[in-house]
Design a protein around this motif. Structure first.
Motif, PDB file in Angstrom:
ATOM      1  N   TRP A  17       0.823  -1.207   0.000  1.00 34.06           N
ATOM      2  CA  TRP A  17       0.000   0.000   0.000  1.00 34.06           C
ATOM      3  C   TRP A  17       0.859   1.259   0.000  1.00 34.06           C
ATOM      4  O   TRP A  17       0.525   2.246  -0.668  1.00 34.06           O
ATOM      5  CB  TRP A  17      -0.938   0.011   1.213  1.00 34.06           C
ATOM      6  N   SER A  18       1.963   1.245   0.720  1.00 30.44           N
ATOM      7  CA  SER A  18       2.864   2.411   0.731  1.00 30.44           C
ATOM      8  C   SER A  18       3.476   2.634  -0.649  1.00 30.44           C
ATOM      9  O   SER A  18       3.601   3.767  -1.112  1.00 30.44           O
ATOM     10  CB  SER A  18       3.976   2.217   1.769  1.00 30.44           C
ATOM     11  N   PHE A  28       0.588   4.096  -2.953  1.00 30.38           N
ATOM     12  CA  PHE A  28       0.281   5.510  -2.741  1.00 30.38           C
ATOM     13  C   PHE A  28       1.454   6.410  -3.129  1.00 30.38           C
ATOM     14  O   PHE A  28       1.255   7.515  -3.644  1.00 30.38           O
ATOM     15  CB  PHE A  28      -0.115   5.756  -1.286  1.00 30.38           C
ATOM     16  N   SER A  29       2.662   5.929  -2.904  1.00 30.40           N
ATOM     17  CA  SER A  29       3.835   6.706  -3.327  1.00 30.40           C
ATOM     18  C   SER A  29       3.867   6.840  -4.844  1.00 30.40           C
ATOM     19  O   SER A  29       4.138   7.925  -5.386  1.00 30.40           O
ATOM     20  CB  SER A  29       5.120   6.027  -2.838  1.00 30.40           C
ATOM     21  N   PHE A  65       1.003   9.242  -6.056  1.00 31.65           N
ATOM     22  CA  PHE A  65       1.324  10.637  -5.744  1.00 31.65           C
ATOM     23  C   PHE A  65       2.396  11.189  -6.686  1.00 31.65           C
ATOM     24  O   PHE A  65       2.255  12.279  -7.245  1.00 31.65           O
ATOM     25  CB  PHE A  65       1.794  10.738  -4.291  1.00 31.65           C
TER      26      PHE A  65
END
Length: 514
Positions: free
Chosen positions: A471-472, A475-476, A479
């Motif tokens: 998930w990190s 989202f990174s 973005f």
């Protein structure tokens, strides 16, 4: 006039985005529930059988575009009596189309479903029921087209927002109902969609008859208008028929050569593509009536600027949504569906790339619709669509994998863009050089820069934070890809005048709010 038109486009776009944000999220969830409930095989059967009916949409689509065009032209003149003539003549013409479709669907279409499609023997009866329900759903949608055209011509986009929310909530209820019933879920699903379609179309008819004076049917004996509508739609027919071959025809080829699981993968890919395109289609739905009205009033300069802006901004908006999805397609599909059918990943990526090219065609096609002189443009469009179908068939016969159909489509559409521009230049005095300079060159530069930077981000993230949870990483990636698109569009996509205009709008917004 420009400010007034801009405000109207902005207001209508916002209403359509409100509609889209709710319907998109719910629709994607519905797709997941229906896929898991029906299973990949039945989901694929529904997709391909419904696609056979959708192939008959070329009758409706061509007449729908003609109806919308004549509505927009008469709206610019402000003659209620002429509007009522267009409406009544359109309704009559749709009844003619319904009879033709019923005859074809219950003869050739039914034979094709029974004998040519790849459907498991134990699901043939269910497929026939789905086919019959799909036919009547399609007919209901056809008969409501003049009412939808009236709403768009009046630019009352809020009604689409409210009724679409009702429609998608009913479909959500249907998806959950499938989980708990013990009857044949595939047949029930098709029947409930028919029922929902009937209820929604009733709402559109009631609204139009109560709000628009011209939306009351009277038998009008105006052969000249009827001939004009059918003449216009006749040339549109060539393009929409070819488009049907390019979409549902490819779907049928995938079924014949690769089976219903491949149809399920394609159906899912188009669901995700549809969610992304919804953002852009709302913008174009708001812009198209303005292009037609400006042309009808002879304001060619403003119309041309609107076409340039609509093309560029729609591409940038689509790229803003497409790039994060392209960079994280596998993760998005796994989170959305859990069990992802084979080929869905590559289908989705290629279809989204193809959409980035197709979005450029919409403003160009609106010019021809506004002028009414569509013959040669539609010939070019038709040849492009038909060539995709033919080359895909040849590729499958030669043993190439299923995703080659989408590679072929991308290649043909790139060539098709330049053929479209040549036709517009020859028959509509369209300035290709200015279009290339103000639109196409900037789009290509921005697109290539975004893709290169996205590849760099993908490798950097996987190298530096590969031990972090998924998930990190997701989202990174999202973005950073959004920043890339914003950065490239601002630096490379906008002219100095456009940057000044955007800055002034932002300052004005801040001043009014604070």
């Amino acid at each position: 006039m420009k400010i007034e038109n801009g405000k109207r486009i902005a207001k209508n776009t916002l209403m359509l985005y409100f509609r889209m944000l709710i319907t998109m999220g719910v629709t994607l969830y519905i797709s997941r529930v229906v896929l898991n409930t029906l299973g990949a095989e039945d989901y694929g059967i529904y997709n391909v059988v419904g696609g056979v009916v959708a192939m008959l949409a070329f009758f409706n689509n061509s007449l729908s575009i003609a109806t919308q065009r004549f509505f927009n032209v008469e709206m610019a003149c402000g003659d209620i009596e002429s509007l009522n003539k267009v409406f009544s003549t359109s309704v009559f013409s749709y009844f003619i189309i319904v009879v033709i479709i019923l005859v074809i669907a219950e003869t050739v279409g039914l034979w094709f479903v029974k004998t040519q499609l790849t459907i498991p023997v134990d699901r043939i009866d269910a497929a026939i029921w789905v086919y019959q329900f799909s036919i009547f759903t399609f007919i209901i949608n056809i008969l409501s087209t003049p009412y939808n055209a009236a709403i768009i011509a009046h630019e009352q986009m809020s009604i689409f927002a409210y009724i679409s929310i009702i429609e998608v909530l009913l479909k959500l209820f249907t998806a959950f109902l499938l989980i708990y019933v013990m009857v044949d879920k595939l047949i029930l699903y098709a029947f409930l969609l028919l029922l929902i379609s009937f209820l929604i179309r009733c709402l559109y008819v009631i609204y139009c008859r109560s709000h628009f004076e011209e939306c009351k049917f009277h038998f009008v004996k105006d052969k000249r208008l009827l001939n004009k509508i059918f003449s216009f739609s006749g040339w549109m027919l060539t393009g929409t028929l070819a488009s049907a071959l390019n979409t549902q025809g490819i779907n049928v080829l995938l079924n014949i050569f690769f089976g219903p699981i491949c149809n399920a993968a394609r159906g899912i890919a188009y669901q995700l593509q549809g969610a992304i395109l919804a953002f852009i289609q709302n913008f174009m739905t708001a812009v198209q009536p303005q292009i037609m009205k400006l042309y009808s009033k002879g304001n060619i300069v403003d119309m041309t600027h609107l076409v340039y802006g609509a093309t560029k901004y729609s591409f940038f908006l689509l790229l803003l949504l497409a790039l994060p999805v392209l960079a994280n397609t596998k993760f998005v599909l796994q989170i959305w569906l859990h069990d992802v059918p084979d080929n869905t990943l590559i289908f989705t990526r290629l279809i989204i790339i193809d959409s980035l090219i197709n979005i450029l065609f919409i403003p160009l096609g609106t010019i021809t619709q506004a002028s009414g002189r569509i013959k040669f443009y539609q010939i070019v469009v038709s040849l492009c669509f038909i060539s995709v179908f033919i080359f895909s068939f040849v590729a499958f016969v030669l043993g190439y994998p299923s995703y080659y159909a989408f590679l072929i489509s991308i290649f043909v559409n790139v060539l098709g863009l330049f053929f479209r521009l040549l036709i517009l230049h020859k028959y509509y005095d369209f300035d290709i050089f200015m279009y290339m300079k103000n639109v196409l060159v900037r789009i290509i530069i921005v697109g290539l820069a975004c893709i290169l930077l996205s590849f760099f981000i993908h490798f950097a993230i996987n190298f530096y934070i590969k031990f972090v949870d998924k998930w990190s990483i997701f989202f990174s990636s999202v973005f950073l890809n959004l920043l890339v698109v914003f950065f490239c569009c601002w630096i490379l996509g906008f002219s100095l005048d456009e940057k000044r205009l955007i800055k002034s709008k932002i300052k004005l917004f801040i001043k009014n709010r604070f």
